[in-house]
Design an enzyme around this catalytic site. Structure first.
Site: not given
Length: 350
Positions: A245, A274, A293
């Site tokens: 994360r 993000e 991601h």
């Protein structure tokens, strides 16, 4: 038996599809005990109002299920999270409300470990820079640049946390000849050493690692744990890899450490914000490799994740413990049956 209702948040503008089509994978495990309904909402308040009366929720990304939502769930007994990380749910609020929170901790582990090694190798071997030099005709100039870096074999990979992904990453790294060390105060030293990995303290992890790979969950204990103090302890030739994360790494401190040469590079699949701003300084750094991601993404990931979250929620709705409970201390307070065997690996400690 009257079927229960499981809600999934859906933006109001999303395409209208019959639930049996939209949620076909989840319903493989849920169809006998529950129907899935769309909760069309664009704000937490709208979601909270529409989710009242539902026995369960399923989430992955979208609106965060925070305290504002949880405190208005009058019948909900389980929230199924379709990922390893559960930071999209206020687990503490769910626990206070007596709601079981489940996740899928073992579906796409191999994929993330592959991606972590890809980022490590990509930064260590200067892949982006080498590709640019090949495109721009700097063919003979490339070898002298790469000849300045040490070989991978015999170097040390440090793992921040030693969960499922870290263990798979360790196996891959060992095949490349890397020594592997790990810091995780919540995992037995016997488990770590049993994987051929050396357990170390946090400061030792930072000081010895040539490559530091982050695999911890994001919580109050780990938020920005890799910050200015951590970078000051790391080797100047060290490379940071993060597939966990973004919030675990203090991004401004990382940018400063890269600019000053405090560390040598970074491979990042996750960022604090993000999607990130296109002006994020990390994009302009040739010693940084960023992917959007996507570490878990394969053809298998989404179908199997959705099937698993459906099975987890179905177990709870049938009155049984789930296979994976993020907040196990809630289980003694709810009317669910434990069906898993008790471990018998040792006798009483007396």
């Amino acid at each position: 038996m009257t079927k229960k209702k499981v809600g999934v948040q859906l933006p109001k503008h999303a395409q209208v599809l019959a639930p049996e089509r939209r949620y076909a994978y989840e319903l493989e495990g849920l169809a006998e005990v529950a129907d899935i309904v769309d909760v069309r909402a664009d704000t937490p308040a709208e979601f909270a109002a529409a989710a009242q009366g539902l026995e369960a929720l399923i989430t992955s990304w979208g609106l965060r299920i925070g305290r504002e939502v949880i405190e208005r769930l009058d019948r909900c007994i389980v929230i199924g999270v379709g990922s390893v990380g559960v930071d999209m749910v206020d687990v503490d609020a769910a626990t206070r409300a007596g709601i079981v929170v489940t996740n899928v901790p073992d579906i796409f582990i191999e994929e993330v470990a592959d991606h972590a090694m890809m980022l490590l190798l990509g930064v260590a071997r200067m892949t982006s820079r080498m590709a640019r030099m090949a495109r721009e005709g700097d063919w003979f100039e490339a070898r002298p640049v790469l000849s300045q870096i040490p070989r991978l074999f015999g170097r040390t990979l440090g793992l921040f946390a030693f969960g499922n992904v870290a263990r798979c990453t360790a196996r891959r790294a060992q095949a490349f000849g890397l020594r592997v060390i790990a810091y995780d105060p919540y995992v037995s030293e016997l488990e770590i050493t049993g994987a051929g990995v050396e357990p170390v303290g946090f400061h030792e992890l930072l000081e010895r690692s040539d490559y530091l790979s982050v695999h911890a969950p994001l919580n109050e204990e780990t938020r920005r744990a890799i910050g200015a103090d951590a970078f000051a302890r790391m080797k100047r030739e060290a490379i940071l890899v993060n597939t966990a994360r973004g919030g675990i790494v203090d991004e401004p401190a990382l940018i400063d450490a890269l600019r000053s040469g405090e560390i040598a590079g970074a491979g990042l699949d996750v960022l604090e914000d993000e999607p990130p701003s296109p002006n994020n300084p990390l994009f302009a750094m040739e010693n940084v490799l960023i992917t959007p991601h996507v570490a878990s993404a394969t053809t298998r990931m989404r179908p199997e994740t959705r099937r698993r979250v459906g099975r987890e929620v179905a177990l709870v709705l049938r009155g049984r413990w789930p296979m994976s409970c993020v907040n196990p201390h809630v289980l003694p307070r709810v009317e669910l049956e434990r069906w898993q065997p008790y471990p018998m690996s040792r006798g009483p400690n007396r």
